[in-house]
Write a protein that holds these residues in place. Structure first.
Motif, PDB file in Angstrom:
ATOM      1  N   THR A 133     -20.199 -38.811  67.273  1.00 17.38           N
ATOM      2  CA  THR A 133     -21.012 -39.895  67.680  1.00 17.38           C
ATOM      3  C   THR A 133     -21.162 -39.551  69.480  1.00 17.38           C
ATOM      4  O   THR A 133     -20.498 -38.976  70.189  1.00 17.38           O
ATOM      5  CB  THR A 133     -20.312 -41.344  67.629  1.00 17.38           C
ATOM      6  OG1 THR A 133     -19.137 -41.025  68.351  1.00 17.38           O
ATOM      7  CG2 THR A 133     -20.027 -41.462  66.285  1.00 17.38           C
ATOM      8  N   ALA A 134     -22.345 -40.331  69.928  1.00 20.44           N
ATOM      9  CA  ALA A 134     -22.689 -40.199  71.233  1.00 20.44           C
ATOM     10  C   ALA A 134     -23.321 -41.344  71.844  1.00 20.44           C
ATOM     11  O   ALA A 134     -24.059 -42.027  71.017  1.00 20.44           O
ATOM     12  CB  ALA A 134     -23.505 -38.791  71.565  1.00 20.44           C
ATOM     13  N   GLU A 135     -23.005 -41.563  72.978  1.00 15.91           N
ATOM     14  CA  GLU A 135     -23.652 -42.835  73.579  1.00 15.91           C
ATOM     15  C   GLU A 135     -24.864 -42.327  74.582  1.00 15.91           C
ATOM     16  O   GLU A 135     -24.578 -41.463  75.262  1.00 15.91           O
ATOM     17  CB  GLU A 135     -22.824 -43.784  74.477  1.00 15.91           C
ATOM     18  CG  GLU A 135     -21.816 -44.635  73.510  1.00 15.91           C
ATOM     19  CD  GLU A 135     -20.890 -45.346  74.434  1.00 15.91           C
ATOM     20  OE1 GLU A 135     -21.349 -46.141  75.328  1.00 15.91           O
ATOM     21  OE2 GLU A 135     -19.771 -45.612  73.920  1.00 15.91           O
ATOM     22  N   LEU A 136     -25.902 -42.701  74.389  1.00 17.59           N
ATOM     23  CA  LEU A 136     -26.925 -42.180  75.131  1.00 17.59           C
ATOM     24  C   LEU A 136     -27.398 -43.277  76.199  1.00 17.59           C
ATOM     25  O   LEU A 136     -27.398 -44.353  76.078  1.00 17.59           O
ATOM     26  CB  LEU A 136     -28.200 -41.830  74.336  1.00 17.59           C
ATOM     27  CG  LEU A 136     -27.879 -40.659  73.305  1.00 17.59           C
ATOM     28  CD1 LEU A 136     -29.036 -40.376  72.287  1.00 17.59           C
ATOM     29  CD2 LEU A 136     -27.332 -39.406  74.033  1.00 17.59           C
TER      30      LEU A 136
END
Length: 56
Positions: free
Chosen positions: A53-56
């Protein structure tokens, strides 16, 4: 998660539902633990799946 797994993404929803119902029943009755007792004493089990997962 399921949508990213080709086998699950291509399986009709009704079959997925049936399988999840069987899994729920197996977990509720400990049938799963009986069939896979050899896995219960493992400290970890790497089945190769990863969720990134990644927060953009």
């Amino acid at each position: 998660m399921r949508a990213g797994m080709s086998m699950l993404a291509m399986t009709p929803a009704a079959l997925i539902r049936d399988g999840l119902n069987r899994l729920r029943d197996d977990l509720a009755t400990d049938a799963c633990a009986g069939r896979h007792a050899g896995l219960l004493d493992k400290s970890h089990l790497d089945l190769g799946d990863r969720l990134v997962t990644a927060e953009l």
